[in-house]
Each structure stands twice: as C-alpha cells, then as structure tokens.
Design an enzyme around this catalytic site. Structure first.
Site, PDB file in Angstrom:
ATOM      1  N   ASP A 124       0.871  -1.181   0.000  1.00 16.87           N
ATOM      2  CA  ASP A 124       0.000   0.000   0.000  1.00 16.87           C
ATOM      3  C   ASP A 124       0.912   1.237   0.000  1.00 16.87           C
ATOM      4  O   ASP A 124       1.430   1.614  -1.060  1.00 16.87           O
ATOM      5  CB  ASP A 124      -0.941  -0.096   1.210  1.00 16.87           C
ATOM      6  CG  ASP A 124      -1.965   1.023   1.261  1.00 16.87           C
ATOM      7  OD1 ASP A 124      -2.098   1.760   0.282  1.00 16.87           O
ATOM      8  OD2 ASP A 124      -2.650   1.155   2.296  1.00 16.87           O
ATOM      9  N   GLY A 126       3.823   1.334   1.199  1.00 18.44           N
ATOM     10  CA  GLY A 126       5.200   0.859   1.041  1.00 18.44           C
ATOM     11  C   GLY A 126       6.007   0.943   2.327  1.00 18.44           C
ATOM     12  O   GLY A 126       7.129   0.448   2.386  1.00 18.44           O
ATOM     13  N   LYS A 152      -1.645  -2.115  -4.358  1.00 16.29           N
ATOM     14  CA  LYS A 152      -2.682  -1.092  -4.532  1.00 16.29           C
ATOM     15  C   LYS A 152      -2.218  -0.002  -5.470  1.00 16.29           C
ATOM     16  O   LYS A 152      -1.065   0.430  -5.405  1.00 16.29           O
ATOM     17  CB  LYS A 152      -2.993  -0.458  -3.181  1.00 16.29           C
ATOM     18  CG  LYS A 152      -4.403  -0.664  -2.741  1.00 16.29           C
ATOM     19  CD  LYS A 152      -4.693   0.081  -1.474  1.00 16.29           C
ATOM     20  CE  LYS A 152      -5.425  -0.828  -0.527  1.00 16.29           C
ATOM     21  NZ  LYS A 152      -5.917  -0.150   0.660  1.00 16.29           N
TER      22      LYS A 152
HETATM   23  P1  IMP Z   1       1.757  -0.171   3.898  1.00 17.99           P
HETATM   24  O1  IMP Z   1       2.797  -0.113   4.974  1.00 17.99           O
HETATM   25  O2  IMP Z   1       0.918   1.082   3.818  1.00 17.99           O
HETATM   26  O3  IMP Z   1       2.287  -0.593   2.526  1.00 17.99           O
HETATM   27  O4  IMP Z   1       0.683  -1.215   4.346  1.00 17.99           O
HETATM   28  C1  IMP Z   1       0.953  -2.501   4.436  1.00 17.99           C
HETATM   29  C2  IMP Z   1       0.083  -3.212   5.456  1.00 17.99           C
HETATM   30  O5  IMP Z   1      -1.133  -2.516   5.765  1.00 17.99           O
HETATM   31  C3  IMP Z   1      -0.330  -4.483   4.800  1.00 17.99           C
HETATM   32  O6  IMP Z   1       0.618  -5.483   5.052  1.00 17.99           O
HETATM   33  C4  IMP Z   1      -1.678  -4.743   5.397  1.00 17.99           C
HETATM   34  O7  IMP Z   1      -1.545  -5.512   6.562  1.00 17.99           O
HETATM   35  C5  IMP Z   1      -2.239  -3.376   5.711  1.00 17.99           C
HETATM   36  N1  IMP Z   1      -3.158  -2.924   4.632  1.00 17.99           N
HETATM   37  C6  IMP Z   1      -2.914  -2.033   3.645  1.00 17.99           C
HETATM   38  N2  IMP Z   1      -3.978  -1.883   2.843  1.00 17.99           N
HETATM   39  C7  IMP Z   1      -4.920  -2.719   3.315  1.00 17.99           C
HETATM   40  C8  IMP Z   1      -6.266  -3.041   2.902  1.00 17.99           C
HETATM   41  O8  IMP Z   1      -6.822  -2.553   1.915  1.00 17.99           O
HETATM   42  N3  IMP Z   1      -6.918  -3.946   3.682  1.00 17.99           N
HETATM   43  C9  IMP Z   1      -6.374  -4.544   4.771  1.00 17.99           C
HETATM   44  N4  IMP Z   1      -5.124  -4.284   5.187  1.00 17.99           N
HETATM   45  C10 IMP Z   1      -4.409  -3.377   4.470  1.00 17.99           C
END
Ligand code: IMP
Ligand code: MG
Length: 199
Positions: A124, A126, A152
């Site tokens: 998402d 990152g 995403k």
């Molecule tokens: P990032 O650090 O923003 O890339 O988010 C990564 C983590 O957030 C993922 O490993 C998920 O556990 C959680 N996450 C991000 N987007 C979603 C979503 O749409 N649904 C559920 N969990 C999410």
C-alpha cells in the site's frame, strides 16, 4: 442444514459489499506465483552451486495479513525451505489509515547468506515493506525477493520494488483471504470490499 441469509449462501460474510477477487481466481494465481518463484529460486541455487541447496531458502512471512496467502503459497513451492515469521502492525483498531509501522519481533538472525523470499499480503504506502526490506538487507542475505499478493494503485510514501505481484487492485480497502478490518474478515475466502457503513 439450513443456513440463514443470502450472503452466507454466496459465501460472503455480513458487512461486505462485493467480491473483488474470488477464491478460484486467487488459487489459480497463487499456483502461477509458486511456479515462477520455484523456477527463479532453483535457477538462483544452481548458479550459486551450494551442496545442500534447499537448506539455503528461507521464506519470511509477514503476519498477520499474509497468513492465508503464505500457507497456500508455500504448498506451491516444491523446494526444501524453512520458514520464519515476523509480526508487523500498522492499522490498529477501526482504521483504514496506516498509523506507522510497528515490527513486533527482531528480524531472525539466521538470514545471513540465505536466499530470502519475503511474503506479504499487500503493498500500500510501502512503509511496512521498506522497513522489513532494510532490516533483512542488514542481515546480509545471499539474495532477497519480495512477493505480495496485492499491490494497490495508489501513491507510495516509500518506493519498494517487489519481484512478484498476485494482483494489481484499485485504491480501495479490501478484506478477506487474511486481510482484516479491525481484526475481522481474515477468514473470508474471497477478497472483498467492505460496505461503507461497516467502516
Ligand atoms: P503499507 O505499509 O501502507 O504498505 O501497508 C501494508 C500493510 O497494511 C499491509 O501489510 C496490510 O496488513 C495493511 N493494509 C494495507 N492496505 C490494506 C487493505 O486494503 N486492507 C487490509 N489491510 C491493508
Ligand atoms: Mg501486513
């Protein structure tokens, strides 16, 4: 036995709006990913020519979201490998906005010189994978690859190059197949969008 409610008959939990990726599409794609990853790791092991090549592969699963994906993916990898798990949280409670990354354990020490495959549920912002990537790199693995089930389509706070992606999805909050909202819906077999009044 009679099961109440049309959503249950369609196999969808209450509070979910619609299926984005159904279980059969997921299973097919996980099989594809497994074949590609196994081929790449076998080529890597042949290149590096280790005697007990298989013992050099370590799968690092990022819990909790990758739980279901990880279980399915490793069974598509006909390789000798070991598994390590790390727990990370970024969405505590009723939120769909990342609150920053908390890594709950130390990155395993025994990754030095190993061929590491990191498995996470979704890329998402990152932030999560960039923290994990940097901490694993500090252990000096022989190689590191990153596999995510979902990527995403959104602006990243931190760029992360991933080697394997199951599905590119729109910028919506999804649950199921391991992904949660407020700790729920991980057991939904399909990847689904929440009803807006659930949020
Ligand atoms: P990032 O650090 O923003 O890339 O988010 C990564 C983590 O957030 C993922 O490993 C998920 O556990 C959680 N996450 C991000 N987007 C979603 C979503 O749409 N649904 C559920 N969990 C999410
Ligand atoms: Mg996660």
């Amino acid at each position: 036995m009679r099961v109440a409610g049309s959503r249950y008959r369609r196999g969808m939990l209450p509070g979910l709006e619609r299926v984005l990726i159904d279980r059969s599409a997921i299973a097919e794609r996980v099989g594809d990913l497994g074949r590609r990853i196994a081929r790449d790791l076998e080529a890597e092991l042949a290149r590096t020519g280790s005697r007990d090549a298989g013992s050099q592969v370590v799968i690092v699963g990022v819990l909790t979201g990758s739980l279901v994906f990880l279980a399915d993916l490793v069974r598509e990898l006909p390789l000798k490998l070991s598994m390590e798990l790390i727990t990370v949280s970024s969405y505590p409670g009723k939120t769909t906005v990342s609150r920053g990354v908390t890594v709950h354990e130390d990155i395993p020490h025994q990754l030095g010189g190993k061929h590491v495959l990191v498995v996470d549920d979704i890329l998402d912002s990152g932030r999560t994978l960039s923290v994990i990537r940097d901490r694993i790199a500090a252990k000096a693995p022989a190689s590191m690859r990153i596999c995510v089930l979902l990527r995403k389509d959104c602006e990243r706070a931190v760029e992360v190059d991933v080697d394997y992606v199951g599905f590119d999805i729109p910028d919506e909050f999804v649950v199921g197949y391991g992904l949660d909202y407020d700790g729920f819906y991980r057991n939904n077999p399909d990847i689904a969008i929440l009803q807006t009044d659930t949020l």
